[in-house]
Design a protein around this motif. Structure first.
Motif, PDB file in Angstrom:
ATOM      1  N   UNK A   1       0.891  -1.182  -0.004  1.00  0.00           N
ATOM      2  CA  UNK A   1       0.016   0.085   0.429  1.00  0.00           C
ATOM      3  C   UNK A   1       0.953   0.964  -0.099  1.00  0.00           C
ATOM      4  N   UNK A   2       1.856   1.400   1.212  1.00  0.00           N
ATOM      5  CA  UNK A   2       2.828   2.252   0.853  1.00  0.00           C
ATOM      6  C   UNK A   2       3.792   2.790  -0.160  1.00  0.00           C
ATOM      7  N   UNK A   3       3.776   1.901  -1.889  1.00  0.00           N
ATOM      8  CA  UNK A   3       4.467   2.140  -3.191  1.00  0.00           C
ATOM      9  C   UNK A   3       3.036   2.176  -4.406  1.00  0.00           C
ATOM     10  N   UNK A   4       2.339   1.807  -3.618  1.00  0.00           N
ATOM     11  CA  UNK A   4       0.422   2.549  -4.141  1.00  0.00           C
ATOM     12  C   UNK A   4       0.768   3.279  -4.493  1.00  0.00           C
ATOM     13  N   UNK A   5       0.532   3.910  -2.980  1.00  0.00           N
ATOM     14  CA  UNK A   5       0.520   5.564  -2.755  1.00  0.00           C
ATOM     15  C   UNK A   5       1.091   6.348  -3.098  1.00  0.00           C
ATOM     16  N   UNK A   6       1.908   6.079  -3.643  1.00  0.00           N
ATOM     17  CA  UNK A   6       3.443   6.870  -3.465  1.00  0.00           C
ATOM     18  C   UNK A   6       4.036   7.260  -1.734  1.00  0.00           C
ATOM     19  N   UNK A   7       4.512   6.474  -1.426  1.00  0.00           N
ATOM     20  CA  UNK A   7       5.310   7.010  -0.433  1.00  0.00           C
ATOM     21  C   UNK A   7       6.418   5.566  -0.243  1.00  0.00           C
ATOM     22  N   UNK A   8       7.506   6.517   0.846  1.00  0.00           N
ATOM     23  CA  UNK A   8       8.500   6.203   0.764  1.00  0.00           C
ATOM     24  C   UNK A   8       8.429   4.582   0.885  1.00  0.00           C
ATOM     25  N   UNK A   9       9.772   4.036  -0.459  1.00  0.00           N
ATOM     26  CA  UNK A   9       9.830   2.595   0.131  1.00  0.00           C
ATOM     27  C   UNK A   9      10.598   2.059   0.988  1.00  0.00           C
ATOM     28  N   UNK A  10      10.536   1.055   1.433  1.00  0.00           N
ATOM     29  CA  UNK A  10      11.634  -0.022   2.032  1.00  0.00           C
ATOM     30  C   UNK A  10      12.267  -1.327   1.527  1.00  0.00           C
ATOM     31  N   UNK A  11      12.837  -1.652   1.646  1.00  0.00           N
ATOM     32  CA  UNK A  11      13.486  -3.518   1.726  1.00  0.00           C
ATOM     33  C   UNK A  11      12.972  -4.038   2.293  1.00  0.00           C
ATOM     34  N   UNK A  12      13.981  -5.103   1.340  1.00  0.00           N
ATOM     35  CA  UNK A  12      13.111  -6.528   2.650  1.00  0.00           C
ATOM     36  C   UNK A  12      14.086  -6.271   3.900  1.00  0.00           C
ATOM     37  N   UNK A  13      14.789  -6.468   3.537  1.00  0.00           N
ATOM     38  CA  UNK A  13      15.304  -5.549   5.428  1.00  0.00           C
ATOM     39  C   UNK A  13      14.990  -5.061   6.003  1.00  0.00           C
ATOM     40  N   UNK A  14      14.302  -4.117   5.313  1.00  0.00           N
ATOM     41  CA  UNK A  14      13.321  -3.150   6.654  1.00  0.00           C
ATOM     42  C   UNK A  14      11.447  -3.286   6.493  1.00  0.00           C
ATOM     43  N   UNK A  15      11.205  -4.235   6.118  1.00  0.00           N
ATOM     44  CA  UNK A  15       9.705  -5.036   6.117  1.00  0.00           C
ATOM     45  C   UNK A  15      10.417  -5.625   7.166  1.00  0.00           C
ATOM     46  N   UNK A  16      11.625  -6.546   7.073  1.00  0.00           N
ATOM     47  CA  UNK A  16      11.649  -7.778   7.945  1.00  0.00           C
ATOM     48  C   UNK A  16      11.572  -6.987   9.275  1.00  0.00           C
ATOM     49  N   UNK A  17      12.787  -6.093   9.615  1.00  0.00           N
ATOM     50  CA  UNK A  17      12.642  -5.751  10.547  1.00  0.00           C
ATOM     51  C   UNK A  17      11.413  -4.936  11.176  1.00  0.00           C
ATOM     52  N   UNK A  18      10.831  -4.536  10.263  1.00  0.00           N
ATOM     53  CA  UNK A  18       8.706  -3.750  10.633  1.00  0.00           C
ATOM     54  C   UNK A  18       8.364  -4.793  11.217  1.00  0.00           C
ATOM     55  N   UNK A  19       8.621  -5.566  11.219  1.00  0.00           N
ATOM     56  CA  UNK A  19       7.771  -7.296  10.804  1.00  0.00           C
ATOM     57  C   UNK A  19       8.187  -7.689  12.352  1.00  0.00           C
ATOM     58  N   UNK A  20       9.037  -7.884  12.631  1.00  0.00           N
ATOM     59  CA  UNK A  20       9.757  -8.349  14.414  1.00  0.00           C
ATOM     60  C   UNK A  20       9.055  -6.899  15.144  1.00  0.00           C
ATOM     61  N   UNK A  21       9.355  -5.833  14.553  1.00  0.00           N
ATOM     62  CA  UNK A  21       9.249  -4.628  15.786  1.00  0.00           C
ATOM     63  C   UNK A  21       7.770  -4.591  16.314  1.00  0.00           C
TER      64      UNK A  21
END
Length: 235
Positions: free
Chosen positions: A181-201
């Motif tokens: 959804x972030x990418x669809x609405x043109x918000x800043x993209x996250x890397x695989x590492x960032x998404x994994x970290x966000x999931x952990x958090x």
């Protein structure tokens, strides 16, 4: 008015064969219970007469996760995801390309591509499952129904660990959907590492809120921090 007349004629047709017996008191029979007696529970069940069971529904509501996340996955099981292909069909966008991988159309109202087939999604799954020694569960075809995949893979996990796996599934799927959804609405993209970290958090936040399986996951992820860091760099 036409409907009223139709209802009247239907009632009249049903009552034509009824013969009243003089001096015999009327007896009320509730057809939704075996003994003919009314009960609130039988009334509730009557609302669902003729309905079909949704695959995985009972298991979903037992999963330890926030209500909004379970509602999101409930919509996924109901094939209500607004994929890129569906949005394009309704004229809401020009391209049906997956916002996460930019390689293939985001097909499958059941989340087949978004959660299972997308290269980006598979890397996120690998980064979260490998520290738990569950990476073999990622084997799936892109056209798989995510609900069918979930129920099939959870059978490969021992019964004691299934609540943990169920919570993990919803956590990762929720994180992937938010990144899409972030990418669809043109918000800043996250890397695989960032998404994994966000999931952990977020998993840690769930644990602090009282979702017990997540406290186990948070502990395992913390113990395998170096492994996670290495694997989440795979791009």
């Amino acid at each position: 008015m036409t409907q009223v007349l139709c209802d009247y004629l239907r009632v009249w047709e049903l009552l034509r064969s009824v013969t009243l017996v003089p001096l015999q008191p009327d007896r009320f029979v509730w057809e939704w219970s075996a003994d003919g007696s009314y009960s609130v529970s039988s009334t509730y069940r009557a609302f669902f007469a003729g309905s079909t069971l949704l695959l995985g529904a009972k298991k979903l509501w037992r999963v330890k996760a926030p209500p909004r996340v379970k509602l999101f996955f409930w919509l996924t099981l109901h094939r209500r995801l607004w994929t890129a292909v569906r949005r394009k069909r309704h004229g809401l966008q020009d391209s049906d390309e997956c916002a996460l991988c930019n390689q293939e159309p985001e097909t499958g109202v059941t989340g087949g591509h978004l959660f299972l087939g997308c290269v980006f999604a598979r890397q996120v799954w690998f980064a979260t499952l490998r520290p738990l020694q569950l990476s073999s569960l990622m084997l799936a075809a892109e056209d798989d129904d995510v609900g069918v995949w979930w129920l099939r893979q959870r059978r490969r996990v021992d019964s004691a660990s299934r609540p943990l796996f169920d919570s993990l599934l919803l956590l990762v799927a929720w994180s992937l959907c938010k990144e899409r959804n972030c990418r669809v609405f043109r918000r800043p993209h996250s890397t695989v590492q960032d998404v994994a970290r966000a999931a952990f958090k977020e998993g840690e936040d769930w644990a602090m809120a009282g979702f017990a399986p997540m406290s186990v996951l948070a502990s395992l992820w913390s113990q395998n921090g170096d492994v996670m860091e290495h694997n989440s760099r795979i791009q």
